[in-house]
Design a protein around this motif. Sequence first.
Motif, PDB file in Angstrom:
ATOM      1  N   ASP A 110       1.094  -8.822  -2.231  1.00  0.00           N
ATOM      2  CA  ASP A 110       0.307  -9.224  -3.348  1.00  0.00           C
ATOM      3  C   ASP A 110      -1.147  -8.611  -2.916  1.00  0.00           C
ATOM      4  O   ASP A 110      -1.425  -7.873  -1.957  1.00  0.00           O
ATOM      5  N   GLU A 111      -2.004  -9.001  -4.157  1.00  0.00           N
ATOM      6  CA  GLU A 111      -3.421  -8.404  -3.796  1.00  0.00           C
ATOM      7  C   GLU A 111      -3.995  -8.728  -2.312  1.00  0.00           C
ATOM      8  O   GLU A 111      -4.575  -7.758  -1.713  1.00  0.00           O
ATOM      9  N   ALA A 112      -3.847 -10.096  -1.935  1.00  0.00           N
ATOM     10  CA  ALA A 112      -4.442 -10.332  -0.466  1.00  0.00           C
ATOM     11  C   ALA A 112      -4.057  -9.693   0.535  1.00  0.00           C
ATOM     12  O   ALA A 112      -4.353  -9.247   1.351  1.00  0.00           O
ATOM     13  N   GLY A 113      -2.461  -9.497   0.277  1.00  0.00           N
ATOM     14  CA  GLY A 113      -1.559  -8.954   1.476  1.00  0.00           C
ATOM     15  C   GLY A 113      -2.081  -7.543   1.478  1.00  0.00           C
ATOM     16  O   GLY A 113      -2.080  -7.065   2.600  1.00  0.00           O
ATOM     17  N   LEU A 114      -2.229  -6.697   0.423  1.00  0.00           N
ATOM     18  CA  LEU A 114      -2.585  -5.533   0.435  1.00  0.00           C
ATOM     19  C   LEU A 114      -4.006  -5.312   0.910  1.00  0.00           C
ATOM     20  O   LEU A 114      -4.273  -4.298   1.757  1.00  0.00           O
ATOM     21  N   ASP A 115      -4.772  -6.135   0.460  1.00  0.00           N
ATOM     22  CA  ASP A 115      -6.086  -6.080   0.839  1.00  0.00           C
ATOM     23  C   ASP A 115      -6.139  -6.103   2.524  1.00  0.00           C
ATOM     24  O   ASP A 115      -6.696  -5.336   3.347  1.00  0.00           O
ATOM     25  N   ALA A 116      -5.179  -6.796   3.019  1.00  0.00           N
ATOM     26  CA  ALA A 116      -5.464  -7.115   4.573  1.00  0.00           C
ATOM     27  C   ALA A 116      -4.568  -6.189   5.289  1.00  0.00           C
ATOM     28  O   ALA A 116      -5.399  -5.621   6.345  1.00  0.00           O
ATOM     29  N   GLU A 117      -3.834  -5.453   4.634  1.00  0.00           N
ATOM     30  CA  GLU A 117      -3.031  -4.323   5.365  1.00  0.00           C
ATOM     31  C   GLU A 117      -3.696  -3.113   5.254  1.00  0.00           C
ATOM     32  O   GLU A 117      -3.867  -2.105   6.231  1.00  0.00           O
ATOM     33  N   VAL A 118      -4.326  -2.590   4.176  1.00  0.00           N
ATOM     34  CA  VAL A 118      -5.378  -1.743   3.967  1.00  0.00           C
ATOM     35  C   VAL A 118      -6.424  -1.614   4.888  1.00  0.00           C
ATOM     36  O   VAL A 118      -6.871  -0.562   5.277  1.00  0.00           O
ATOM     37  N   ALA A 139      -5.943   0.148  -6.490  1.00  0.00           N
ATOM     38  CA  ALA A 139      -7.068  -1.146  -6.344  1.00  0.00           C
ATOM     39  C   ALA A 139      -7.601  -1.198  -4.929  1.00  0.00           C
ATOM     40  O   ALA A 139      -8.832  -1.351  -4.592  1.00  0.00           O
ATOM     41  N   ALA A 140      -6.403  -1.844  -4.353  1.00  0.00           N
ATOM     42  CA  ALA A 140      -6.812  -2.073  -3.009  1.00  0.00           C
ATOM     43  C   ALA A 140      -7.417  -1.031  -2.009  1.00  0.00           C
ATOM     44  O   ALA A 140      -8.474  -1.349  -1.222  1.00  0.00           O
ATOM     45  N   SER A 141      -7.036   0.283  -2.301  1.00  0.00           N
ATOM     46  CA  SER A 141      -7.245   1.341  -1.507  1.00  0.00           C
ATOM     47  C   SER A 141      -8.725   1.743  -1.736  1.00  0.00           C
ATOM     48  O   SER A 141      -9.740   2.151  -1.008  1.00  0.00           O
ATOM     49  N   GLN A 142      -9.218   1.618  -3.148  1.00  0.00           N
ATOM     50  CA  GLN A 142     -10.350   1.760  -3.750  1.00  0.00           C
ATOM     51  C   GLN A 142     -11.626   0.745  -3.100  1.00  0.00           C
ATOM     52  O   GLN A 142     -12.537   0.941  -2.761  1.00  0.00           O
ATOM     53  N   ARG A 143     -11.115  -0.444  -3.201  1.00  0.00           N
ATOM     54  CA  ARG A 143     -12.097  -1.291  -2.632  1.00  0.00           C
ATOM     55  C   ARG A 143     -12.339  -1.345  -1.091  1.00  0.00           C
ATOM     56  O   ARG A 143     -13.648  -1.635  -0.829  1.00  0.00           O
ATOM     57  N   LEU A 148      -6.127   7.528  -0.491  1.00  0.00           N
ATOM     58  CA  LEU A 148      -4.806   7.212  -1.031  1.00  0.00           C
ATOM     59  C   LEU A 148      -4.058   8.678  -1.296  1.00  0.00           C
ATOM     60  O   LEU A 148      -4.687   9.286  -2.011  1.00  0.00           O
ATOM     61  N   ILE A 149      -2.916   8.621  -0.732  1.00  0.00           N
ATOM     62  CA  ILE A 149      -2.039   9.775  -1.156  1.00  0.00           C
ATOM     63  C   ILE A 149      -0.941   9.286  -2.155  1.00  0.00           C
ATOM     64  O   ILE A 149      -0.042   8.366  -1.246  1.00  0.00           O
ATOM     65  N   SER A 150      -0.855   9.667  -3.064  1.00  0.00           N
ATOM     66  CA  SER A 150       0.053   9.003  -4.223  1.00  0.00           C
ATOM     67  C   SER A 150       1.021  10.128  -4.606  1.00  0.00           C
ATOM     68  O   SER A 150       0.785  11.199  -4.936  1.00  0.00           O
ATOM     69  N   GLY A 151       2.489   9.667  -4.578  1.00  0.00           N
ATOM     70  CA  GLY A 151       3.599  10.569  -4.880  1.00  0.00           C
ATOM     71  C   GLY A 151       4.218   9.906  -5.988  1.00  0.00           C
ATOM     72  O   GLY A 151       4.502   8.474  -6.001  1.00  0.00           O
ATOM     73  N   PHE A 156      13.925  15.683 -12.374  1.00  0.00           N
ATOM     74  CA  PHE A 156      13.600  16.723 -11.698  1.00  0.00           C
ATOM     75  C   PHE A 156      12.171  17.058 -11.767  1.00  0.00           C
ATOM     76  O   PHE A 156      11.680  18.288 -11.407  1.00  0.00           O
ATOM     77  N   SER A 157      11.377  16.109 -11.984  1.00  0.00           N
ATOM     78  CA  SER A 157      10.041  16.288 -11.972  1.00  0.00           C
ATOM     79  C   SER A 157       9.079  15.452 -10.822  1.00  0.00           C
ATOM     80  O   SER A 157       9.482  14.337 -10.553  1.00  0.00           O
ATOM     81  N   GLY A 158       7.950  16.046 -10.183  1.00  0.00           N
ATOM     82  CA  GLY A 158       7.387  15.252  -9.092  1.00  0.00           C
ATOM     83  C   GLY A 158       5.956  15.497  -9.089  1.00  0.00           C
ATOM     84  O   GLY A 158       5.579  16.607  -9.936  1.00  0.00           O
ATOM     85  N   GLN A 159       5.318  14.788  -8.753  1.00  0.00           N
ATOM     86  CA  GLN A 159       3.704  15.002  -8.648  1.00  0.00           C
ATOM     87  C   GLN A 159       3.043  14.402  -7.390  1.00  0.00           C
ATOM     88  O   GLN A 159       3.638  13.452  -6.743  1.00  0.00           O
ATOM     89  N   LEU A 160       1.936  14.867  -7.074  1.00  0.00           N
ATOM     90  CA  LEU A 160       1.177  14.279  -6.012  1.00  0.00           C
ATOM     91  C   LEU A 160      -0.279  14.285  -6.231  1.00  0.00           C
ATOM     92  O   LEU A 160      -0.768  15.269  -7.007  1.00  0.00           O
ATOM     93  N   ALA A 161      -1.042  13.379  -5.754  1.00  0.00           N
ATOM     94  CA  ALA A 161      -2.754  13.463  -5.987  1.00  0.00           C
ATOM     95  C   ALA A 161      -3.307  12.648  -4.857  1.00  0.00           C
ATOM     96  O   ALA A 161      -2.412  11.759  -4.325  1.00  0.00           O
ATOM     97  N   VAL A 162      -4.291  13.044  -4.473  1.00  0.00           N
ATOM     98  CA  VAL A 162      -5.006  12.436  -3.381  1.00  0.00           C
ATOM     99  C   VAL A 162      -6.485  11.889  -3.742  1.00  0.00           C
ATOM    100  O   VAL A 162      -7.037  12.623  -4.394  1.00  0.00           O
ATOM    101  N   TYR A 163      -6.583  10.875  -3.501  1.00  0.00           N
ATOM    102  CA  TYR A 163      -7.945  10.119  -3.968  1.00  0.00           C
ATOM    103  C   TYR A 163      -8.837   9.598  -2.658  1.00  0.00           C
ATOM    104  O   TYR A 163      -8.158   8.900  -1.882  1.00  0.00           O
ATOM    105  N   ASP A 164      -9.864  10.480  -2.496  1.00  0.00           N
ATOM    106  CA  ASP A 164     -10.566  10.260  -1.283  1.00  0.00           C
ATOM    107  C   ASP A 164     -11.918   9.301  -1.844  1.00  0.00           C
ATOM    108  O   ASP A 164     -12.865   9.855  -2.368  1.00  0.00           O
ATOM    109  N   PHE A 165     -11.886   7.975  -1.576  1.00  0.00           N
ATOM    110  CA  PHE A 165     -12.740   7.051  -2.375  1.00  0.00           C
ATOM    111  C   PHE A 165     -14.148   7.164  -1.290  1.00  0.00           C
ATOM    112  O   PHE A 165     -15.083   6.460  -1.599  1.00  0.00           O
TER     113      PHE A 165
END
Length: 251
Positions: A110-118, A139-143, A148-151, A156-165
């Motif tokens: 959950d939100e608290a768990g994500l914040d703790a692990e991130v 949101a947790a990575s941004q906080r 964050l590397i998102s795939g 047959f379609s894929g995407q990737l984005a990298v967010y460097d906060f």
Amino acid sequence: MAMNDEALLRYSRQIMLEAIDIEGQERLLGSRVLIVGAGGLGSPVALYLAAAGVGHLTLADADVVELSNLQRQIAHGMADLGRNKARSAREAALALNPGCEITLVETHLDEAGLDAEVAKVDLVLDCTDRFSSRYAINAASQRARKPLISGAAIGFSGQLAVYDFSDPASPCYACLYPPGEGGDEGMSCAESGVIAPLVGVIGSFQALEAIKHLGGAGTVHRGLSTFDGLRGVWRHYQVPRDPACPVCASD
């Protein structure tokens, strides 16, 4: 982190690369990474990062292995049916590199768990297949100002984005897909299908970008890359930050 002779031999093919060298490999060995999702994308990510010498991985997944997963989720086998995916992927990764430390999270974060692990890691990889999960991880990575590397992969379609906060100009996932406009919440491999090697292509791309970022090699990916597997075509798009983004606009 100093390497012994065995480590120098194990990672020799990476150390030979000028962009990595000893210093980059030592940075990888000292890095901590959170991988959310140990399925189609998370399988190649976990296996390649462990094999490449990332020192500590945290694998988070609450799901269990099902027979339909084995078509594409290469960290799991027939003997893993019914087992937690994070635990199964941990065993597969350790079989490649027992020197990698791997922590398990076998419950939904959950939100608290994500914040703790991130907060514990240097980098986050989103290997999930739901918009709700992607928004929460973003949101947790941004906080926490953690990159964050998102795939994503479907059909047959894929995407990737990298967010460097750490970069004030970096967009976030919600800039690219504003909440409420992300599409069908039910859109996943279970409902829409996916060709098996596609998740390997995108997951390997995620692992490559993670190694570059952690090891200080080359130029980290910017913007959005998409892959059309039916035509074998990559496209790249610049993604500006949304000044009205509900997640990062307050910065």
